[in-house]
Design an enzyme around this catalytic site. Sequence first.
Site, PDB file in Angstrom:
ATOM      1  N   LYS A 132      44.548  86.686  55.252  1.00 27.69           N
ATOM      2  CA  LYS A 132      44.902  88.058  55.647  1.00 27.69           C
ATOM      3  C   LYS A 132      46.229  88.059  56.376  1.00 27.69           C
ATOM      4  CE  LYS A 132      42.419  90.378  58.809  1.00 27.69           C
ATOM      5  NZ  LYS A 132      43.400  90.628  59.893  1.00 27.69           N
ATOM      6  N   ASP A 141      42.677  84.756  58.959  1.00 25.91           N
ATOM      7  CA  ASP A 141      43.929  85.367  59.394  1.00 25.91           C
ATOM      8  C   ASP A 141      45.064  84.355  59.406  1.00 25.91           C
ATOM      9  OD1 ASP A 141      43.293  88.025  59.831  1.00 25.91           O
ATOM     10  OD2 ASP A 141      42.778  87.730  61.945  1.00 25.91           O
ATOM     11  N   GLU A 201      42.998  99.406  60.058  1.00 24.02           N
ATOM     12  CA  GLU A 201      42.518  99.399  61.445  1.00 24.02           C
ATOM     13  C   GLU A 201      43.072 100.589  62.204  1.00 24.02           C
ATOM     14  OE1 GLU A 201      42.296  96.578  65.450  1.00 24.02           O
ATOM     15  OE2 GLU A 201      43.044  95.750  63.568  1.00 24.02           O
ATOM     16  N   GLU A 209      49.104  90.651  58.360  1.00 27.40           N
ATOM     17  CA  GLU A 209      49.354  91.950  58.976  1.00 27.40           C
ATOM     18  C   GLU A 209      50.779  92.395  58.674  1.00 27.40           C
ATOM     19  OE1 GLU A 209      48.616  91.995  63.151  1.00 27.40           O
ATOM     20  OE2 GLU A 209      46.657  91.037  62.986  1.00 27.40           O
ATOM     21  N   ASP A 227      42.244  85.978  64.052  1.00 28.33           N
ATOM     22  CA  ASP A 227      43.020  85.497  65.199  1.00 28.33           C
ATOM     23  C   ASP A 227      42.598  86.203  66.479  1.00 28.33           C
ATOM     24  OD1 ASP A 227      44.169  87.948  64.660  1.00 28.33           O
ATOM     25  OD2 ASP A 227      46.218  87.202  64.432  1.00 28.33           O
ATOM     26  N   SER A 228      41.642  87.121  66.365  1.00 25.67           N
ATOM     27  CA  SER A 228      40.975  87.689  67.539  1.00 25.67           C
ATOM     28  C   SER A 228      40.345  86.604  68.394  1.00 25.67           C
ATOM     29  CB  SER A 228      39.904  88.691  67.109  1.00 25.67           C
ATOM     30  OG  SER A 228      39.055  88.133  66.118  1.00 25.67           O
TER      31      SER A 228
END
Length: 266
Positions: free
Chosen positions: A112, A84, A181, A114, A45-46
């Site tokens: 993924k 993501d 991270e 978070e 999602d960057s």
Amino acid sequence: MPDVTLTTLQSLKQSGEKIAMLTCYDATFAQAASQAGVEVLLVGDSLGMVLQGHDSTLPVSVTDMAYHVACVKRGNRGALILADLPFMAYATTEQALHNCAALMQAGAHMVKLEGAGWLAEPIRLLAERGIPACAHLGLTPQAVNILGGYKVQGRQEAQARQMRADAMALEQAGAAMLLLECVPNALAEEISQAVKIPVIGIGAGAATDGQVLVLHDMLGLSLTGRTPKFVKNFMAGQDSINAAISAYVSAVKSLSFPAAEHGFSA
């Protein structure tokens, strides 16, 4: 070469060979990266920041993610595609299952999420339904407003202790991989040794089982002009993007990246 699978990644961890991961958002770069030996293509999602120009990842939608996963799938030549789940796409069990199905149907091999220990339940449910999950711990960009910025996580002993416990709980729940991270090197090493699943680092030192960078960072491109401490410009000294990607893979495999200056102390 055979396609990269979860079994491949597990074998790499067991053998001690480092795993090379890069973010990827389109077919052309998917082909270049996978042919250069990148084992995992992270459709991150960057893209909200490096492609869409937002100041965070929060505006990215599941529709955005599915579109870019499908693009990457068309260019991929055997890498594992990790996608993501964007902000608030897994706030409820129903949302998580529905949105994971959309990303897997678009071409992802793993998703993924978070968070922290609370991810155990959604990860357990996903694993039961045939959806491998990677848990993202440490600096979680979707929680940037809670964290107060993009800061190293796990420096305080209580926080480090909780992260170690969360990593173990998530593995037990069925996580197929962890991503750490901006975590102190020593803590990342402890977690990598404590769990049996592969651990990928970004700003987490050299002792993790693999490394990931944002593609644009690795190529020396930035909208802000600021370069995070954990980034190295692999375009420097290279005559092509393909050569830069190959140099990144070689540096990860040979343990020359990340170097000491790319990590964080407690």
